[in-house]
Scaffold this active site. Structure first.
Site: not given
Ligand code: CP
Ligand code: NVA
Length: 301
Positions: A101, A128, A131, A216, A256, A284
């Site tokens: 990440r 991402h 996700q 988001d 998310c 996840r």
């Protein structure tokens, strides 16, 4: 042989994406010991904070009979300037898979180029993908196949939005994106999506008739100094009950997480009956188990 990486959703074919989602749903229901990654190790490099990504990958490895090592730049030589290329060469001689990440997408791409083992994108400024695997699993579980459905993305054209565009191409759904001027998703990614993606300014137009509404944060990790400017730019982009009322009657809401109630989403929506955010967060774990199995295990049983 070159290892198989997962840097973007486009590293999967449409058929693989669908199979992975089905596998994630199966793994979620499976009881009893299943350890396809016994004695395997996942290295996890986090240059940004994480709750869900770290826990889900770590638990996935433990449940699969393997282990995970948390590596922060503060405690490794990466943080003292050891080149990405050298770090990738060294780490990939010891672990079986690496999750990274970071900020720049190029960092993950460079790391993958020099790695002997699969590299997973655990979030960059551009994408991402992990996700969105979980989001799609959640949609399939709640509403069945997403093909032909309409998804509304409300807010920032950020890393999540870019990965949603790729998902729209692979799983063949319509994506209505509503974002303020200057906050559009990546132009090159959008260009690949063709007619499946419509760029709108008005959140109401995007939400109209949608089967899934997604948003988001307005300021992603690394954009902390822009917070105030962004709060103003996105003021009309909150997903609230009035916006949800424009969607299809059985529409669901995803985020998310982490979320900011009162900013991109009202408390009534995220804590309301159409919200599936807790399933989305749990998934996840299951989606990434399916991903790890695909990249690392000999053959799923
Ligand atoms: N959604 C997500 O990636 O959460 P974390 O930042 O907590 O990992
Ligand atoms: N867009 C957000 C997602 C967090 C999981 C960020 O990059 O901070």
């Amino acid at each position: 042989m070159n290892p198989r990486h997962f840097i973007s959703l486009f590293d999967l074919s449409s058929a693989e994406f669908r199979a992975l989602l089905q596998r994630a749903i199966t793994l979620k229901q499976q009881k009893g010991l299943y350890e396809p990654l016994k004695n395997k190790t996942l290295g996890m490099i986090f240059e940004k904070s994480s709750t869900r990504t770290r826990i889900s990958f770590e638990v996935a490895m433990v449940q699969f009979g393997g282990s995970a090592i948390f590596l922060s730049p503060r405690d490794t030589q990466l943080g003292r300037g050891e080149p990405i290329e050298d770090s990738a060469r060294v780490m990939s001689r010891m672990v079986d898979c690496i999750m990274l990440r970071t900020f720049s997408h190029e960092t993950v791409q460079t790391f993958a180029r020099y790695s002997r083992v699969p590299v997973i994108n655990g979030l960059t400024d551009l994408m991402h993908p992990c996700q969105v695997l979980a989001d799609m699993q959640t949609y399939f579980e709640h509403r069945g196949d997403i093909q032909g459905k309409t998804v509304a993305w409300i807010g920032d054209g950020n890393n999540m939005c870019n990965s949603y565009i790729e998902a729209a191409v692979l799983l063949d759904f319509k994506l209505h994106i509503a974002c303020p001027a200057g906050y559009k998703p990546d132009a090159a990614i959008t260009a690949q999506a063709g007619e499946r993606v419509s760029m709108l300014r008005d959140p109401k137009a995007a939400a109209a008739g949608a089967d899934l509404i997604v948003t988001d944060v307005w300021a992603s990790m690394g954009q902390e100094e822009e917070q105030e400017k962004r709060r103003q730019a996105f003021a009309d982009y909150q997903v609230d009950a009035a916006l949800m009322a424009l969607a299809a009657p059985d529409a669901i809401f995803m985020h998310c997480l982490p979320a900011h109630r009162g900013e991109e989403v009202s408390a009534a929506v995220i804590d309301g009956p159409q919200s599936v955010v807790w399933d989305e967060a749990e998934n996840r774990l299951h989606a990434q188990k399916a991903l790890l199995e695909l990249l690392l295990a000999a053959s799923p049983s």
